[in-house]
Design an enzyme around this catalytic site. Structure first.
Site, PDB file in Angstrom:
ATOM      1  N   HIS A   1       0.847  -1.206   0.000  1.00 40.53           N
ATOM      2  CA  HIS A   1       0.000   0.000   0.000  1.00 40.53           C
ATOM      3  C   HIS A   1       0.882   1.255   0.000  1.00 40.53           C
ATOM      4  O   HIS A   1       0.615   2.213  -0.726  1.00 40.53           O
ATOM      5  CB  HIS A   1      -0.874   0.061   1.259  1.00 40.53           C
TER       6      HIS A   1
ATOM      7  N   LYS B   1     -15.889  -7.937   5.721  1.00 40.59           N
ATOM      8  CA  LYS B   1     -14.793  -8.680   6.342  1.00 40.59           C
ATOM      9  C   LYS B   1     -14.767  -8.322   7.817  1.00 40.59           C
ATOM     10  O   LYS B   1     -15.019  -7.167   8.167  1.00 40.59           O
ATOM     11  CB  LYS B   1     -13.444  -8.242   5.748  1.00 40.59           C
TER      12      LYS B   1
ATOM     13  N   ARG C   1      -1.720  -6.226  -8.038  1.00 36.46           N
ATOM     14  CA  ARG C   1      -0.510  -6.977  -7.668  1.00 36.46           C
ATOM     15  C   ARG C   1      -0.205  -8.049  -8.696  1.00 36.46           C
ATOM     16  O   ARG C   1       0.921  -8.266  -9.083  1.00 36.46           O
ATOM     17  CB  ARG C   1      -0.697  -7.653  -6.307  1.00 36.46           C
TER      18      ARG C   1
ATOM     19  N   SER D   1      -2.589  -8.071   3.112  1.00 39.25           N
ATOM     20  CA  SER D   1      -2.901  -7.887   4.538  1.00 39.25           C
ATOM     21  C   SER D   1      -3.342  -9.218   5.140  1.00 39.25           C
ATOM     22  O   SER D   1      -3.015  -9.527   6.286  1.00 39.25           O
ATOM     23  CB  SER D   1      -4.020  -6.861   4.703  1.00 39.25           C
TER      24      SER D   1
HETATM   25  O1  PNS Z   1      -8.725  -3.323   0.360  1.00 32.43           O
HETATM   26  P1  PNS Z   1      -9.940  -3.946  -0.249  1.00 32.43           P
HETATM   27  O2  PNS Z   1     -10.656  -4.807   0.763  1.00 32.43           O
HETATM   28  O3  PNS Z   1      -9.639  -4.685  -1.521  1.00 32.43           O
HETATM   29  O4  PNS Z   1     -10.925  -2.721  -0.649  1.00 32.43           O
HETATM   30  C1  PNS Z   1     -12.180  -2.950  -1.217  1.00 32.43           C
HETATM   31  C2  PNS Z   1     -13.005  -1.645  -1.211  1.00 32.43           C
HETATM   32  C3  PNS Z   1     -13.064  -1.073   0.186  1.00 32.43           C
HETATM   33  C4  PNS Z   1     -12.352  -0.633  -2.121  1.00 32.43           C
HETATM   34  C5  PNS Z   1     -14.443  -1.980  -1.724  1.00 32.43           C
HETATM   35  O5  PNS Z   1     -14.966  -3.046  -0.994  1.00 32.43           O
HETATM   36  C6  PNS Z   1     -15.381  -0.792  -1.618  1.00 32.43           C
HETATM   37  O6  PNS Z   1     -15.308   0.114  -2.418  1.00 32.43           O
HETATM   38  N1  PNS Z   1     -16.257  -0.786  -0.581  1.00 32.43           N
HETATM   39  C7  PNS Z   1     -17.212   0.264  -0.349  1.00 32.43           C
HETATM   40  C8  PNS Z   1     -18.640  -0.202  -0.654  1.00 32.43           C
HETATM   41  C9  PNS Z   1     -18.899  -0.178  -2.146  1.00 32.43           C
HETATM   42  O7  PNS Z   1     -18.878   0.851  -2.789  1.00 32.43           O
HETATM   43  N2  PNS Z   1     -19.145  -1.376  -2.702  1.00 32.43           N
HETATM   44  C10 PNS Z   1     -19.415  -1.565  -4.104  1.00 32.43           C
HETATM   45  C11 PNS Z   1     -18.156  -1.986  -4.850  1.00 32.43           C
HETATM   46  S1  PNS Z   1     -18.524  -2.349  -6.534  1.00 32.43           S
END
Ligand code: PNS
Length: 164
Positions: free
Chosen positions: A18, A42, A91, A129
């Site tokens: 990150h 999660k 990644r 993570s």
């Molecule tokens: O670090 P991560 O877990 O890969 O991040 C995922 C994240 C937080 C970017 C994604 O889950 C997100 O945008 N969550 C907010 C809710 C949302 O908008 N969901 C629709 C995604 S299409």
């Protein structure tokens, strides 16, 4: 007009992967908002305030970075902040399918911003993570994956967690 980018994620916890992405993105925009999502599906190892605190400490020297958290949809948050871009790291090829699906879904909901993907540096391409959390639970050496501050907090947290 200020060019603002949002780097959203769980950051549970923030890793060298990150940080690499943050360092390479920050110069491209007037402001980079690192945004911790509160409602991802999660169970968190760290609480959101703990994650924010670590990110704040690690990005202290950067004037153009702000650290925040958000509830609800990313597209709404991006609109509220007036951001032009969302930044995500890739990644490996395996990340692509999920990222592509999320970016296209988000674009259907709000096509006023662009999602930009940066390739993580090859040295960090295998770091996640989730793996870091698994390693710490079994006493593995994680110093190559996270900064000392995060390593310390992971150890503290791991020791204080109830075992089954
Ligand atoms: O670090 P991560 O877990 O890969 O991040 C995922 C994240 C937080 C970017 C994604 O889950 C997100 O945008 N969550 C907010 C809710 C949302 O908008 N969901 C629709 C995604 S299409």
């Amino acid at each position: 007009m200020k060019r603002i980018a949002v780097y959203p994620g769980s950051f549970d916890p923030i890793t060298f992967g990150h940080i690499d992405l943050i360092e390479r993105t920050v110069g491209m925009f007037d402001e980079l908002i690192i945004a911790v999502a509160r409602n991802v599906q999660k169970t968190g190892f760290f609480t959101v305030p703990e994650r924010l605190e670590m990110i704040e400490e690690l990005t202290e020297g950067y004037e153009d970075i702000s650290v925040d958290s958000f509830d609800g949809l990313l597209v709404d948050y991006v609109r509220d902040k007036g951001a032009c871009c969302v930044v995500r790291g890739l990644r490996a090829f395996s990340d692509f399918e999920h990222e592509f699906q999320m970016a296209l879904t988000n674009r259907k909901l709000n096509d006023e911003y662009e999602t930009i993907f940066l390739m993580t540096h090859e040295s960090y391409s295998f770091i996640s993570s989730s793996l870091v959390k698994e390693l710490i639970e079994f006493g593995g050496d994680i110093s190559a994956f996270v900064p000392p501050l995060v390593e310390e907090r992971l150890k503290e947290k791991s020791l204080s967690r109830p075992r089954e």
